[in-house]
Design a protein around this motif. Structure first.
Motif, PDB file in Angstrom:
ATOM      1  N   LYS A 194       0.827  -1.199   0.000  1.00 45.83           N
ATOM      2  CA  LYS A 194       0.000   0.000   0.000  1.00 45.83           C
ATOM      3  C   LYS A 194       0.866   1.255   0.000  1.00 45.83           C
ATOM      4  O   LYS A 194       0.592   2.219  -0.710  1.00 45.83           O
ATOM      5  CB  LYS A 194      -0.951   0.029   1.203  1.00 45.83           C
ATOM      6  N   LEU A 197       2.185   1.655  -3.501  1.00 45.63           N
ATOM      7  CA  LEU A 197       1.148   2.007  -4.462  1.00 45.63           C
ATOM      8  C   LEU A 197       0.684   3.445  -4.295  1.00 45.63           C
ATOM      9  O   LEU A 197       0.235   4.070  -5.250  1.00 45.63           O
ATOM     10  CB  LEU A 197      -0.050   1.053  -4.338  1.00 45.63           C
ATOM     11  N   ARG A 201      -0.486   5.195  -7.583  1.00 51.20           N
ATOM     12  CA  ARG A 201      -1.894   5.021  -7.899  1.00 51.20           C
ATOM     13  C   ARG A 201      -2.540   6.368  -8.243  1.00 51.20           C
ATOM     14  O   ARG A 201      -1.978   7.426  -7.963  1.00 51.20           O
ATOM     15  CB  ARG A 201      -2.627   4.362  -6.741  1.00 51.20           C
ATOM     16  N   LEU A 228      -6.424   0.949 -13.606  1.00 48.70           N
ATOM     17  CA  LEU A 228      -6.580   0.668 -12.181  1.00 48.70           C
ATOM     18  C   LEU A 228      -7.064   1.926 -11.472  1.00 48.70           C
ATOM     19  O   LEU A 228      -6.495   3.002 -11.647  1.00 48.70           O
ATOM     20  CB  LEU A 228      -5.250   0.219 -11.568  1.00 48.70           C
ATOM     21  N   ASP A 232      -9.214  -0.131  -6.771  1.00 44.09           N
ATOM     22  CA  ASP A 232      -8.467  -1.329  -7.144  1.00 44.09           C
ATOM     23  C   ASP A 232      -7.165  -1.452  -6.359  1.00 44.09           C
ATOM     24  O   ASP A 232      -6.690  -2.558  -6.104  1.00 44.09           O
ATOM     25  CB  ASP A 232      -8.132  -1.312  -8.642  1.00 44.09           C
ATOM     26  N   THR A 233      -6.568  -0.319  -6.012  1.00 43.81           N
ATOM     27  CA  THR A 233      -5.261  -0.331  -5.362  1.00 43.81           C
ATOM     28  C   THR A 233      -5.345  -0.048  -3.865  1.00 43.81           C
ATOM     29  O   THR A 233      -4.363   0.335  -3.242  1.00 43.81           O
ATOM     30  CB  THR A 233      -4.335   0.703  -6.028  1.00 43.81           C
ATOM     31  N   TYR A 235      -5.226  -1.286  -0.450  1.00 42.35           N
ATOM     32  CA  TYR A 235      -4.765  -2.486   0.222  1.00 42.35           C
ATOM     33  C   TYR A 235      -5.555  -2.789   1.492  1.00 42.35           C
ATOM     34  O   TYR A 235      -5.501  -3.896   2.018  1.00 42.35           O
ATOM     35  CB  TYR A 235      -3.274  -2.343   0.565  1.00 42.35           C
ATOM     36  N   SER A 240      -9.631  -6.088  -2.754  1.00 40.82           N
ATOM     37  CA  SER A 240      -8.521  -5.497  -3.476  1.00 40.82           C
ATOM     38  C   SER A 240      -7.201  -6.136  -3.049  1.00 40.82           C
ATOM     39  O   SER A 240      -6.291  -6.306  -3.861  1.00 40.82           O
ATOM     40  CB  SER A 240      -8.464  -3.982  -3.233  1.00 40.82           C
ATOM     41  N   LEU A 244      -4.132  -7.494  -5.306  1.00 39.56           N
ATOM     42  CA  LEU A 244      -2.784  -6.950  -5.182  1.00 39.56           C
ATOM     43  C   LEU A 244      -1.755  -8.054  -4.922  1.00 39.56           C
ATOM     44  O   LEU A 244      -0.657  -8.032  -5.456  1.00 39.56           O
ATOM     45  CB  LEU A 244      -2.732  -5.912  -4.068  1.00 39.56           C
ATOM     46  N   TRP A 247      -1.076  -9.534  -8.215  1.00 37.73           N
ATOM     47  CA  TRP A 247      -0.347  -8.636  -9.102  1.00 37.73           C
ATOM     48  C   TRP A 247       1.155  -8.585  -8.795  1.00 37.73           C
ATOM     49  O   TRP A 247       1.957  -8.341  -9.687  1.00 37.73           O
ATOM     50  CB  TRP A 247      -0.919  -7.218  -9.006  1.00 37.73           C
TER      51      TRP A 247
END
Length: 250
Positions: A194, A197, A201, A228, A232-233, A235, A240, A244, A247
Motif C-alpha cells: 500500500k 502504491l 496510484r 486501475l 483497485d489499489t 490495500y 482489493s 494486489l 499482481w
C-alpha cells in the motif's frame, strides 16, 4: 387629367433586431455548452488510447529484450554508465513532443527510451526528468548482478518469464502519477504494497482526475493493459488485497 404623385417607397431595413441577435447568441451558447465537453472528452479518450498503445508497445519491447537475454525480464530503464538498455528496441527517433495536463508542450530532445517512458497525458509530461511509467518488481525478487545485460558492477532487479505462474495477473509496469524519478516499484513485503502504491496510484483530488478519468494504466506480463482505480489499489480492502497479492506475486 390630374397627376397624383406616388408616395415614396420604403427602403428595406438592414441589420438585426435586438431579439434576433439575442436569439442567435443564445443558440451559439447552447451549442458551445454541448460541444465543448464533448470535444474535451474526445481529446481525453484519444490520449488514453495513446497511453494504452504506448504501454502495449512496452510489452513488445520488453519481450523482445527478454528474448535476447535468455528470457530474463529487465526491470529497469538504464544504468548510470551504460545508458538505456531499451534504446536498440525503440525506433521512434531521438526527439518527441510530450503534452502535459495543462496543454503545454516541450520540444526537449529525448533519448528514445526516455521519451517512451512518458504518458501522453502525464501530469508532468514533457519534462525528461519525470518518467511516468514505473517497472513493478514482484515480491521476493531482489537486485542481482546485472552483467547479464552488460551493466558491470551494478545491481538491478530482473527475473525469468518462466518464473511467473500467471502472466495475465502479474504487473509489469504502472503509471507513476507523481511525475518523479520513481521508475521502479518495489513492494518488498505484503505490508509495504500500500505504501508503494500510494506513490503511483491515481490521485484522489479533483484537480488530478485529468489522468484518464482517475485511473492509472497498467501493463501486465502477458501484454494486456488495464486501468486501475483508487479502489483497485486500496490495500485495506479485502477484495482489493487479494488482487494486489496476485499482481505482485510470481
Amino acid at each position: 387629367m390630374r397627376f397624383h404623385p406616388q408616395s415614396p417607397r420604403r427602403r428595406p431595413r438592414s441589420g438585426f433586431t435586438l431579439i434576433e441577435l439575442l436569439t442567435v447568441i443564445a443558440i451559439i451558447g447552447i451549442l458551445a455548452a454541448i460541444l465543448i465537453p464533448t470535444v474535451g472528452k474526445a481529446r481525453s479518450m484519444a490520449k488514453k488510447a495513446q497511453c494504452v498503445g504506448r504501454l502495449r508497445q512496452w510489452g513488445t519491447i520488453v519481450s523482445a529484450c527478454a528474448n535476447d537475454y535468455r528470457n530474463n525480464i529487465p526491470l529497469f530503464y538504464q544504468d548510470a554508465n551504460s545508458g538505456f538498455i531499451f534504446d536498440p528496441y525503440i525506433t521512434k527517433g531521438n526527439a518527441m513532443v510530450v503534452e502535459d495536463a495543462k496543454n503545454s508542450t516541450s520540444s526537449r530532445s529525448l533519448k528514445p527510451t526516455e521519451a517512451m517512458t512518458q504518458c501522453p497525458n502525464g501530469l508532468n509530461g514533457g519534462n525528461g526528468s519525470n518518467r511516468q511509467y514505473a517497472f513493478v518488481v514482484p515480491i521476493g525478487v531482489a537486485d542481482k548482478d546485472a552483467r547479464l545485460f552488460g551493466f558491470f558492477g551494478t545491481q538491478k532487479p530482473y527475473y525469468k518469464i518462466s518464473d511467473a505462474s500467471s502472466p495475465a495477473q502479474l504487473l509489469l509496469m504502472i503509471e507513476n502519477n507523481l511525475g518523479g524519478t520513481q521508475t521502479v516499484l518495489k513492494p518488498q513485503n505484503l505490508g509495504g504494497i500500500k505504501t508503494e502504491l500510494d506513490k503511483v496510484r491515481p490521485l484522489q483530488t479533483s484537480a488530478d482526475q485529468i489522468r484518464h478519468g482517475g485511473q492509472a494504466m497498467a501493463l501486465f506480463l502477458d501484454g494486456h493493459v488495464a486501468g486501475l482505480s483508487v479502489t483497485d489499489t486500496d490495500y485495506t480492502n479485502a477484495q482489493s488485497k487479494l488482487k494486489l497479492d496476485q499482481w505482485f506475486s510470481l
